[in-house]
Design an enzyme around this catalytic site. Structure first.
Site, PDB file in Angstrom:
ATOM      1  N   ARG A  70      43.286  -0.245  76.763  1.00 28.15           N
ATOM      2  CA  ARG A  70      44.684  -0.004  77.096  1.00 28.15           C
ATOM      3  C   ARG A  70      44.748   0.991  78.258  1.00 28.15           C
ATOM      4  NH1 ARG A  70      49.247   3.583  74.010  1.00 28.15           N
ATOM      5  NH2 ARG A  70      51.030   2.682  75.083  1.00 28.15           N
ATOM      6  N   HIS A  71      45.797   0.883  79.070  1.00 27.54           N
ATOM      7  CA  HIS A  71      46.005   1.851  80.155  1.00 27.54           C
ATOM      8  C   HIS A  71      46.098   3.269  79.595  1.00 27.54           C
ATOM      9  CE1 HIS A  71      50.109   2.431  78.851  1.00 27.54           C
ATOM     10  NE2 HIS A  71      50.199   1.113  78.703  1.00 27.54           N
ATOM     11  N   GLY A  72      45.923   4.252  80.460  1.00 30.10           N
ATOM     12  CA  GLY A  72      45.963   5.650  80.030  1.00 30.10           C
ATOM     13  C   GLY A  72      47.387   6.199  79.939  1.00 30.10           C
ATOM     14  N   ALA A 391      44.748   4.728  76.332  1.00 31.33           N
ATOM     15  CA  ALA A 391      43.312   4.457  76.579  1.00 31.33           C
ATOM     16  C   ALA A 391      42.581   3.923  75.352  1.00 31.33           C
ATOM     17  CB  ALA A 391      42.585   5.685  77.130  1.00 31.33           C
TER      18      ALA A 391
END
Ligand SMILES: *[C@@H]1O[C@H](CO)[C@@H](O)[C@H](O)[C@H]1NC(C)=O
Length: 460
Positions: A70-72, A391
Protein backbone atom coordinates in the site's frame (compact mmCIF):
# COMPACT_ATOMS: atom_id res chain seq x y z
CA UNK A 1 15.43 -15.97 7.47
CA UNK A 2 12.61 -16.06 9.97
CA UNK A 3 14.99 -14.86 12.65
CA UNK A 4 16.09 -12.00 10.45
CA UNK A 5 12.51 -10.85 9.89
CA UNK A 6 11.85 -11.09 13.59
CA UNK A 7 14.93 -9.08 14.49
CA UNK A 8 14.02 -6.45 11.93
CA UNK A 9 10.62 -6.18 13.51
CA UNK A 10 12.14 -5.77 16.96
CA UNK A 11 14.59 -3.16 15.86
CA UNK A 12 12.03 -1.05 14.02
CA UNK A 13 12.08 2.44 15.40
CA UNK A 14 9.15 4.77 15.56
CA UNK A 15 8.52 8.01 17.32
CA UNK A 16 8.79 7.68 21.06
CA UNK A 17 5.37 7.09 22.61
CA UNK A 18 5.35 10.57 24.13
CA UNK A 19 5.16 12.08 20.63
CA UNK A 20 1.91 10.34 19.79
CA UNK A 21 -1.49 10.00 21.43
CA UNK A 22 -1.83 6.69 23.31
CA UNK A 23 -4.47 5.56 20.80
CA UNK A 24 -2.24 6.05 17.74
CA UNK A 25 -2.53 2.33 16.94
CA UNK A 26 -6.31 2.64 16.50
CA UNK A 27 -6.61 4.96 13.51
CA UNK A 28 -7.80 2.15 11.22
CA UNK A 29 -6.43 2.53 7.71
CA UNK A 30 -4.94 5.91 8.76
CA UNK A 31 -2.60 4.27 11.25
CA UNK A 32 1.13 4.78 10.86
CA UNK A 33 3.03 1.60 10.05
CA UNK A 34 5.27 1.91 13.11
CA UNK A 35 2.32 2.37 15.48
CA UNK A 36 0.61 -0.64 13.97
CA UNK A 37 3.81 -2.71 14.32
CA UNK A 38 4.29 -1.63 17.94
CA UNK A 39 0.71 -2.64 18.73
CA UNK A 40 1.17 -6.02 17.03
CA UNK A 41 4.23 -6.67 19.20
CA UNK A 42 2.26 -5.73 22.28
CA UNK A 43 -0.46 -8.23 21.34
CA UNK A 44 2.36 -10.78 21.07
CA UNK A 45 1.49 -11.54 17.51
CA UNK A 46 5.16 -12.26 17.02
CA UNK A 47 6.24 -14.97 14.64
CA UNK A 48 6.08 -18.58 15.83
CA UNK A 49 9.34 -20.49 16.20
CA UNK A 50 10.67 -21.96 12.96
CA UNK A 51 8.98 -25.27 12.22
CA UNK A 52 11.13 -28.40 12.26
CA UNK A 53 10.44 -29.13 8.62
CA UNK A 54 12.40 -26.03 7.66
CA UNK A 55 15.23 -26.68 10.09
CA UNK A 56 15.78 -30.04 8.38
CA UNK A 57 15.64 -28.50 4.97
CA UNK A 58 18.66 -26.26 5.18
CA UNK A 59 19.12 -26.11 1.46
CA UNK A 60 16.23 -23.58 1.06
CA UNK A 61 17.09 -20.34 -0.63
CA UNK A 62 14.74 -17.54 -1.67
CA UNK A 63 14.21 -17.47 -5.43
CA UNK A 64 11.39 -15.00 -5.94
CA UNK A 65 9.43 -12.43 -4.02
CA UNK A 66 6.08 -10.87 -4.88
CA UNK A 67 5.06 -7.91 -2.73
CA UNK A 68 1.72 -6.13 -2.79
CA UNK A 69 2.29 -2.83 -1.03
CA UNK A 70 0.00 0.00 0.00
CA UNK A 71 1.12 3.60 -0.55
CA UNK A 72 2.68 5.40 2.41
CA UNK A 73 1.33 8.14 4.68
CA UNK A 74 -0.74 10.60 2.70
CA UNK A 75 -2.49 13.93 3.00
CA UNK A 76 -6.26 13.97 3.46
CA UNK A 77 -8.27 13.73 0.23
CA UNK A 78 -10.14 16.79 -1.10
CA UNK A 79 -13.33 15.41 0.41
CA UNK A 80 -11.65 14.95 3.82
CA UNK A 81 -10.29 18.49 3.56
CA UNK A 82 -13.76 19.94 2.95
CA UNK A 83 -15.06 18.30 6.13
CA UNK A 84 -12.00 19.41 8.09
CA UNK A 85 -12.64 22.99 6.91
CA UNK A 86 -16.25 22.77 8.09
CA UNK A 87 -15.07 21.58 11.49
CA UNK A 88 -12.50 24.32 11.74
CA UNK A 89 -15.06 26.99 10.72
CA UNK A 90 -17.54 25.64 13.24
CA UNK A 91 -14.98 25.87 16.01
CA UNK A 92 -13.79 29.35 14.99
CA UNK A 93 -17.33 30.71 14.89
CA UNK A 94 -18.24 29.19 18.25
CA UNK A 95 -16.42 32.00 20.08
CA UNK A 96 -18.49 33.06 23.04
CA UNK A 97 -21.58 31.36 21.68
CA UNK A 98 -23.65 28.88 23.63
CA UNK A 99 -22.87 27.18 26.90
CA UNK A 100 -19.20 26.79 27.69
CA UNK A 101 -19.41 23.02 28.08
CA UNK A 102 -17.90 21.42 31.10
CA UNK A 103 -16.38 23.99 33.42
CA UNK A 104 -13.00 22.27 33.35
CA UNK A 105 -10.19 24.82 33.05
CA UNK A 106 -8.07 22.46 31.02
CA UNK A 107 -10.94 21.93 28.56
CA UNK A 108 -11.39 25.70 28.29
CA UNK A 109 -7.73 26.06 27.34
CA UNK A 110 -8.05 23.35 24.65
CA UNK A 111 -11.20 24.99 23.28
CA UNK A 112 -9.29 28.18 22.89
CA UNK A 113 -6.45 26.42 21.09
CA UNK A 114 -8.90 24.72 18.69
CA UNK A 115 -10.75 27.96 17.95
CA UNK A 116 -7.50 29.50 16.84
CA UNK A 117 -6.26 26.35 15.05
CA UNK A 118 -4.69 27.16 11.71
CA UNK A 119 -6.45 25.29 8.90
CA UNK A 120 -3.33 24.69 6.83
CA UNK A 121 -4.61 21.96 4.49
CA UNK A 122 -5.30 23.08 0.93
CA UNK A 123 -7.41 21.37 -1.74
CA UNK A 124 -4.41 20.59 -3.94
CA UNK A 125 -2.98 18.27 -1.27
CA UNK A 126 -5.78 15.90 -2.28
CA UNK A 127 -4.56 12.52 -1.02
CA UNK A 128 -0.98 13.02 -2.16
CA UNK A 129 1.90 11.13 -0.65
CA UNK A 130 3.52 13.05 2.21
CA UNK A 131 7.29 13.23 2.73
CA UNK A 132 6.74 10.80 5.60
CA UNK A 133 5.00 8.48 3.12
CA UNK A 134 8.09 8.39 0.90
CA UNK A 135 10.11 7.54 3.96
CA UNK A 136 7.65 4.73 4.82
CA UNK A 137 8.29 3.09 1.45
CA UNK A 138 12.05 3.70 1.43
CA UNK A 139 12.34 2.12 4.87
CA UNK A 140 10.15 -0.83 3.95
CA UNK A 141 12.21 -1.49 0.81
CA UNK A 142 15.40 -1.27 2.77
CA UNK A 143 14.20 -3.77 5.41
CA UNK A 144 12.96 -6.20 2.78
CA UNK A 145 16.28 -5.94 0.93
CA UNK A 146 18.06 -6.73 4.17
CA UNK A 147 15.91 -9.82 4.70
CA UNK A 148 16.15 -10.93 1.04
CA UNK A 149 19.46 -9.59 -0.28
CA UNK A 150 19.63 -12.03 -3.19
CA UNK A 151 16.24 -10.88 -4.51
CA UNK A 152 16.26 -7.14 -3.81
CA UNK A 153 19.97 -6.40 -3.83
CA UNK A 154 22.41 -4.94 -6.28
CA UNK A 155 22.26 -7.75 -8.80
CA UNK A 156 18.49 -7.44 -9.23
CA UNK A 157 18.76 -3.67 -9.51
CA UNK A 158 21.30 -4.09 -12.29
CA UNK A 159 18.81 -6.21 -14.17
CA UNK A 160 19.75 -9.75 -13.09
CA UNK A 161 16.98 -12.26 -13.98
CA UNK A 162 15.21 -9.48 -15.86
CA UNK A 163 15.43 -7.27 -12.79
CA UNK A 164 12.55 -5.99 -10.74
CA UNK A 165 9.11 -5.56 -12.13
CA UNK A 166 7.19 -2.67 -10.56
CA UNK A 167 3.51 -2.17 -11.30
CA UNK A 168 1.47 0.59 -9.70
CA UNK A 169 -2.01 2.08 -9.48
CA UNK A 170 -2.30 5.30 -11.47
CA UNK A 171 -2.97 7.44 -8.38
CA UNK A 172 -0.14 9.88 -7.80
CA UNK A 173 0.43 8.70 -4.22
CA UNK A 174 0.98 5.16 -5.55
CA UNK A 175 3.31 6.17 -8.39
CA UNK A 176 5.31 8.25 -5.90
CA UNK A 177 5.34 5.29 -3.49
CA UNK A 178 6.60 2.96 -6.24
CA UNK A 179 9.45 5.42 -6.85
CA UNK A 180 10.24 5.74 -3.17
CA UNK A 181 10.38 1.95 -2.84
CA UNK A 182 12.92 1.74 -5.65
CA UNK A 183 14.80 4.68 -4.18
CA UNK A 184 15.07 2.74 -0.91
CA UNK A 185 16.49 -0.32 -2.69
CA UNK A 186 18.98 1.73 -4.69
CA UNK A 187 20.17 3.70 -1.69
CA UNK A 188 20.72 0.56 0.31
CA UNK A 189 22.63 -1.15 -2.50
CA UNK A 190 24.52 2.05 -3.23
CA UNK A 191 23.46 1.89 -6.88
CA UNK A 192 22.85 5.08 -8.82
CA UNK A 193 19.66 4.64 -10.80
CA UNK A 194 19.32 5.89 -14.34
CA UNK A 195 15.63 6.21 -13.74
CA UNK A 196 13.00 4.33 -11.80
CA UNK A 197 10.87 2.05 -13.84
CA UNK A 198 7.27 1.38 -13.06
CA UNK A 199 4.25 0.68 -15.15
CA UNK A 200 0.70 1.74 -14.33
CA UNK A 201 -1.83 -1.10 -14.25
CA UNK A 202 -5.21 -0.12 -12.82
CA UNK A 203 -6.82 -3.34 -14.04
CA UNK A 204 -4.66 -5.16 -11.52
CA UNK A 205 -4.40 -2.62 -8.74
CA UNK A 206 -7.69 -0.71 -8.95
CA UNK A 207 -9.76 -3.70 -10.08
CA UNK A 208 -12.69 -2.43 -8.01
CA UNK A 209 -13.24 0.43 -10.46
CA UNK A 210 -13.52 -2.05 -13.31
CA UNK A 211 -16.00 -4.47 -11.78
CA UNK A 212 -19.49 -3.35 -12.75
CA UNK A 213 -21.19 -5.88 -10.46
CA UNK A 214 -19.20 -4.55 -7.52
CA UNK A 215 -19.90 -0.89 -8.29
CA UNK A 216 -23.64 -1.52 -8.67
CA UNK A 217 -24.22 -4.06 -5.92
CA UNK A 218 -21.95 -2.58 -3.26
CA UNK A 219 -20.41 0.80 -3.97
CA UNK A 220 -23.62 2.50 -5.11
CA UNK A 221 -25.90 0.42 -2.92
CA UNK A 222 -26.54 1.90 0.51
CA UNK A 223 -28.25 -1.31 1.68
CA UNK A 224 -24.96 -3.17 1.23
CA UNK A 225 -23.43 -0.87 3.84
CA UNK A 226 -26.41 -0.72 6.20
CA UNK A 227 -24.38 -1.90 9.22
CA UNK A 228 -22.07 1.08 8.77
CA UNK A 229 -24.94 3.57 8.57
CA UNK A 230 -26.65 1.93 11.50
CA UNK A 231 -23.53 2.12 13.64
CA UNK A 232 -23.03 5.76 12.69
CA UNK A 233 -26.54 6.51 14.02
CA UNK A 234 -26.18 4.14 16.96
CA UNK A 235 -25.67 4.65 20.69
CA UNK A 236 -21.85 4.34 20.74
CA UNK A 237 -21.38 7.14 18.22
CA UNK A 238 -24.09 9.28 19.85
CA UNK A 239 -22.36 9.04 23.24
CA UNK A 240 -19.04 9.96 21.68
CA UNK A 241 -20.47 12.94 19.81
CA UNK A 242 -22.20 14.27 22.95
CA UNK A 243 -19.02 13.96 24.96
CA UNK A 244 -16.92 15.76 22.35
CA UNK A 245 -19.54 18.50 21.88
CA UNK A 246 -19.53 19.13 25.60
CA UNK A 247 -15.72 19.31 25.67
CA UNK A 248 -15.86 21.80 22.81
CA UNK A 249 -18.62 23.84 24.41
CA UNK A 250 -20.85 23.36 21.37
CA UNK A 251 -24.65 23.25 21.65
CA UNK A 252 -26.37 19.88 21.12
CA UNK A 253 -26.70 18.69 17.52
CA UNK A 254 -24.10 20.99 15.99
CA UNK A 255 -21.33 18.42 16.03
CA UNK A 256 -22.43 15.66 13.64
CA UNK A 257 -20.88 12.15 13.57
CA UNK A 258 -19.17 13.18 10.31
CA UNK A 259 -17.53 16.19 11.94
CA UNK A 260 -16.54 14.08 14.93
CA UNK A 261 -14.88 11.60 12.61
CA UNK A 262 -13.14 14.46 10.83
CA UNK A 263 -11.66 15.57 14.17
CA UNK A 264 -10.45 12.02 14.84
CA UNK A 265 -8.78 11.70 11.46
CA UNK A 266 -7.40 15.21 11.73
CA UNK A 267 -5.59 13.95 14.83
CA UNK A 268 -4.31 11.03 12.71
CA UNK A 269 -3.23 13.19 9.75
CA UNK A 270 -1.32 15.64 11.91
CA UNK A 271 0.58 12.68 13.33
CA UNK A 272 1.13 10.84 10.03
CA UNK A 273 2.01 13.89 7.93
CA UNK A 274 3.68 16.22 10.45
CA UNK A 275 4.63 13.90 13.32
CA UNK A 276 2.60 16.21 15.49
CA UNK A 277 0.50 15.44 18.54
CA UNK A 278 -2.40 17.62 17.40
CA UNK A 279 -4.63 19.53 19.84
CA UNK A 280 -7.61 17.81 18.13
CA UNK A 281 -6.51 14.55 19.76
CA UNK A 282 -7.58 15.93 23.13
CA UNK A 283 -11.21 15.15 22.22
CA UNK A 284 -10.56 11.41 22.41
CA UNK A 285 -9.29 8.73 24.73
CA UNK A 286 -8.38 5.16 23.91
CA UNK A 287 -11.92 3.80 24.34
CA UNK A 288 -13.31 6.51 22.07
CA UNK A 289 -10.67 5.63 19.48
CA UNK A 290 -11.73 1.98 19.62
CA UNK A 291 -15.29 2.99 18.69
CA UNK A 292 -14.10 5.00 15.68
CA UNK A 293 -11.67 2.24 14.73
CA UNK A 294 -14.61 -0.17 14.75
CA UNK A 295 -16.54 2.12 12.44
CA UNK A 296 -13.62 2.04 10.00
CA UNK A 297 -13.44 -1.77 10.27
CA UNK A 298 -17.18 -2.10 9.67
CA UNK A 299 -16.92 -0.04 6.51
CA UNK A 300 -13.92 -1.93 5.18
CA UNK A 301 -15.43 -5.31 6.07
CA UNK A 302 -18.69 -4.65 4.23
CA UNK A 303 -17.24 -2.62 1.41
CA UNK A 304 -13.86 -4.26 0.76
CA UNK A 305 -13.64 -7.63 2.47
CA UNK A 306 -15.62 -10.70 3.52
CA UNK A 307 -18.90 -8.75 3.91
CA UNK A 308 -19.96 -9.46 0.32
CA UNK A 309 -18.47 -12.16 -1.92
CA UNK A 310 -18.20 -9.75 -4.86
CA UNK A 311 -15.81 -7.54 -2.84
CA UNK A 312 -13.29 -10.38 -2.91
CA UNK A 313 -14.02 -11.69 -6.39
CA UNK A 314 -13.29 -8.30 -7.92
CA UNK A 315 -9.63 -8.99 -7.03
CA UNK A 316 -9.47 -12.26 -9.00
CA UNK A 317 -7.23 -10.72 -11.71
CA UNK A 318 -4.68 -9.79 -9.05
CA UNK A 319 -4.93 -13.24 -7.47
CA UNK A 320 -4.33 -14.93 -10.84
CA UNK A 321 -1.53 -12.54 -11.72
CA UNK A 322 0.30 -13.37 -8.48
CA UNK A 323 0.00 -17.12 -8.93
CA UNK A 324 1.01 -16.93 -12.59
CA UNK A 325 4.12 -15.02 -11.53
CA UNK A 326 4.90 -17.61 -8.83
CA UNK A 327 4.28 -20.50 -11.26
CA UNK A 328 6.73 -19.00 -13.69
CA UNK A 329 9.37 -18.30 -11.05
CA UNK A 330 9.05 -21.80 -9.55
CA UNK A 331 9.08 -23.74 -12.82
CA UNK A 332 11.85 -26.34 -12.97
CA UNK A 333 14.70 -25.07 -15.13
CA UNK A 334 18.00 -26.39 -16.37
CA UNK A 335 21.13 -24.89 -14.89
CA UNK A 336 21.87 -23.27 -18.25
CA UNK A 337 18.58 -21.35 -18.22
CA UNK A 338 18.49 -17.82 -16.80
CA UNK A 339 17.50 -17.31 -13.15
CA UNK A 340 13.83 -16.50 -12.49
CA UNK A 341 12.59 -12.95 -12.14
CA UNK A 342 13.79 -12.00 -8.64
CA UNK A 343 10.94 -9.75 -7.56
CA UNK A 344 7.59 -8.34 -8.54
CA UNK A 345 6.42 -5.24 -6.68
CA UNK A 346 2.78 -4.19 -6.92
CA UNK A 347 1.83 -0.83 -5.42
CA UNK A 348 -1.79 -0.07 -4.63
CA UNK A 349 -4.29 0.80 -1.95
CA UNK A 350 -5.83 -0.61 1.23
CA UNK A 351 -8.67 -1.50 -1.16
CA UNK A 352 -6.20 -3.57 -3.17
CA UNK A 353 -4.81 -5.53 -0.21
CA UNK A 354 -8.01 -6.30 1.72
CA UNK A 355 -9.81 -8.29 -1.00
CA UNK A 356 -6.62 -10.24 -1.68
CA UNK A 357 -6.24 -11.13 2.02
CA UNK A 358 -9.93 -12.09 1.89
CA UNK A 359 -9.46 -14.42 -1.09
CA UNK A 360 -6.52 -16.01 0.70
CA UNK A 361 -9.02 -16.78 3.48
CA UNK A 362 -7.29 -14.66 6.12
CA UNK A 363 -8.69 -12.62 9.02
CA UNK A 364 -12.19 -13.99 8.75
CA UNK A 365 -13.92 -14.03 12.12
CA UNK A 366 -16.63 -16.52 12.98
CA UNK A 367 -19.15 -13.75 13.57
CA UNK A 368 -19.21 -10.83 11.15
CA UNK A 369 -18.97 -7.35 12.67
CA UNK A 370 -22.33 -5.57 12.77
CA UNK A 371 -23.75 -2.35 14.18
CA UNK A 372 -24.97 -4.22 17.25
CA UNK A 373 -22.01 -6.37 18.28
CA UNK A 374 -19.22 -3.86 18.95
CA UNK A 375 -18.73 -5.27 22.48
CA UNK A 376 -18.46 -8.86 21.24
CA UNK A 377 -15.95 -7.90 18.57
CA UNK A 378 -13.18 -6.73 20.91
CA UNK A 379 -11.01 -9.71 20.02
CA UNK A 380 -11.73 -9.73 16.29
CA UNK A 381 -9.06 -10.63 13.77
CA UNK A 382 -10.33 -8.23 11.15
CA UNK A 383 -8.73 -5.01 12.42
CA UNK A 384 -7.76 -2.48 9.80
CA UNK A 385 -5.24 -0.79 12.13
CA UNK A 386 -3.22 -4.00 12.08
CA UNK A 387 -3.96 -5.10 8.51
CA UNK A 388 -3.81 -1.98 6.38
CA UNK A 389 -1.84 0.83 8.01
CA UNK A 390 0.07 3.11 5.62
CA UNK A 391 2.70 1.08 3.69
CA UNK A 392 0.92 -2.19 4.57
CA UNK A 393 2.31 -5.14 2.65
CA UNK A 394 1.60 -8.72 1.70
CA UNK A 395 4.78 -10.53 0.69
CA UNK A 396 4.98 -13.99 -0.86
CA UNK A 397 8.42 -15.54 -0.92
CA UNK A 398 9.09 -18.55 -3.08
CA UNK A 399 11.85 -20.71 -1.61
CA UNK A 400 13.95 -23.17 -3.55
CA UNK A 401 14.14 -26.26 -1.31
CA UNK A 402 15.29 -29.86 -1.57
CA UNK A 403 11.78 -31.27 -1.95
CA UNK A 404 10.64 -28.57 -4.36
CA UNK A 405 9.61 -24.94 -4.08
CA UNK A 406 7.98 -23.72 -0.88
CA UNK A 407 5.97 -20.59 -0.27
CA UNK A 408 6.13 -18.28 2.70
CA UNK A 409 3.58 -15.57 3.41
CA UNK A 410 4.35 -12.39 5.34
CA UNK A 411 1.73 -9.81 6.22
CA UNK A 412 3.31 -6.55 7.32
CA UNK A 413 6.60 -8.40 7.65
CA UNK A 414 5.13 -10.91 10.09
CA UNK A 415 5.01 -14.60 9.07
CA UNK A 416 1.44 -15.78 8.61
CA UNK A 417 0.21 -19.29 7.80
CA UNK A 418 -2.16 -20.13 4.99
CA UNK A 419 -5.56 -20.99 6.51
CA UNK A 420 -5.75 -24.22 4.48
CA UNK A 421 -2.30 -25.30 5.69
CA UNK A 422 -2.28 -24.28 9.35
CA UNK A 423 0.60 -26.54 10.42
CA UNK A 424 3.27 -25.27 8.11
CA UNK A 425 5.21 -22.07 8.11
CA UNK A 426 6.43 -22.52 4.55
CA UNK A 427 4.42 -25.27 2.87
CA UNK A 428 5.35 -26.82 -0.44
CA UNK A 429 4.17 -24.57 -3.24
CA UNK A 430 2.22 -27.43 -4.80
CA UNK A 431 0.29 -27.84 -1.52
CA UNK A 432 -0.56 -24.13 -1.52
CA UNK A 433 -1.80 -24.46 -5.09
CA UNK A 434 -3.90 -27.45 -4.07
CA UNK A 435 -5.38 -25.50 -1.14
CA UNK A 436 -6.47 -22.69 -3.50
CA UNK A 437 -7.38 -25.01 -6.38
CA UNK A 438 -11.02 -23.82 -6.39
CA UNK A 439 -9.86 -20.24 -6.94
CA UNK A 440 -7.07 -21.07 -9.35
CA UNK A 441 -9.55 -22.97 -11.51
CA UNK A 442 -12.33 -20.43 -11.06
CA UNK A 443 -12.34 -16.91 -9.69
CA UNK A 444 -13.47 -15.57 -13.03
CA UNK A 445 -13.53 -11.76 -12.96
CA UNK A 446 -15.78 -11.49 -16.00
CA UNK A 447 -18.34 -13.93 -14.67
CA UNK A 448 -18.31 -12.37 -11.18
CA UNK A 449 -18.34 -8.76 -12.34
CA UNK A 450 -20.45 -8.86 -15.49
CA UNK A 451 -22.54 -11.99 -15.07
CA UNK A 452 -25.85 -11.94 -13.22
CA UNK A 453 -25.58 -15.44 -11.77
CA UNK A 454 -24.80 -16.56 -8.27
CA UNK A 455 -21.24 -15.68 -7.28
CA UNK A 456 -19.01 -18.74 -6.93
CA UNK A 457 -18.01 -19.99 -3.53
CA UNK A 458 -14.99 -18.30 -1.94
CA UNK A 459 -14.92 -20.59 1.10
CA UNK A 460 -11.78 -22.56 1.71
C1 LIG B 1 -27.97 -4.08 -2.40
O1 LIG B 1 -27.46 -4.79 -1.30
C2 LIG B 1 -28.38 -5.70 -0.70
C3 LIG B 1 -27.72 -6.27 0.53
O2 LIG B 1 -26.48 -6.84 0.24
C4 LIG B 1 -28.78 -6.76 -1.71
O3 LIG B 1 -29.72 -7.66 -1.14
C5 LIG B 1 -29.36 -6.08 -2.94
O4 LIG B 1 -29.63 -7.05 -3.94
C6 LIG B 1 -28.40 -5.03 -3.50
N1 LIG B 1 -29.04 -4.27 -4.58
C7 LIG B 1 -28.56 -4.24 -5.81
C8 LIG B 1 -29.25 -3.31 -6.78
O5 LIG B 1 -27.62 -4.90 -6.19
Amino acid sequence: MLAVVFLLLLSRRGCSPADAPDFAAHFGSKTRYEDSAAHRRMLLLSPPPPPPELLDDRSCSPMHLTAVVRHGSRYPTAKNIRTIRKLSDLMASSRGAGPEGDGDLDAARWRDVLRRWDMWYTDDMDGQLAAKGREDLRNLASRLAEAFPTLLGEESLRGGGGGLRVLTSSKRRCVASAEAFQEGLHRRANVTPVSYRQRVDDGLLRFFDHCRGYVERVEKNSTALREVHKFKDGPEMAALTRKAASKLGLPDGVLTPDLLEAAFYLCSYELAVKSLHSPWCFLFDRDDAKVLEYKCDLKLFWKRAHGHAINLLASCPLFHHIFRTLDKAGRPRRSTEPAPEPASILVGHAETLLPLLGLLGLYKDETPPTADNFRLQQGRQFRSSLLVPYAANVVLVLLDCARGPRLRLLVNETPVRFPGLPDEDAPLYRDVRAAYRHLLDGCDFREACEGGGRPPNTEL
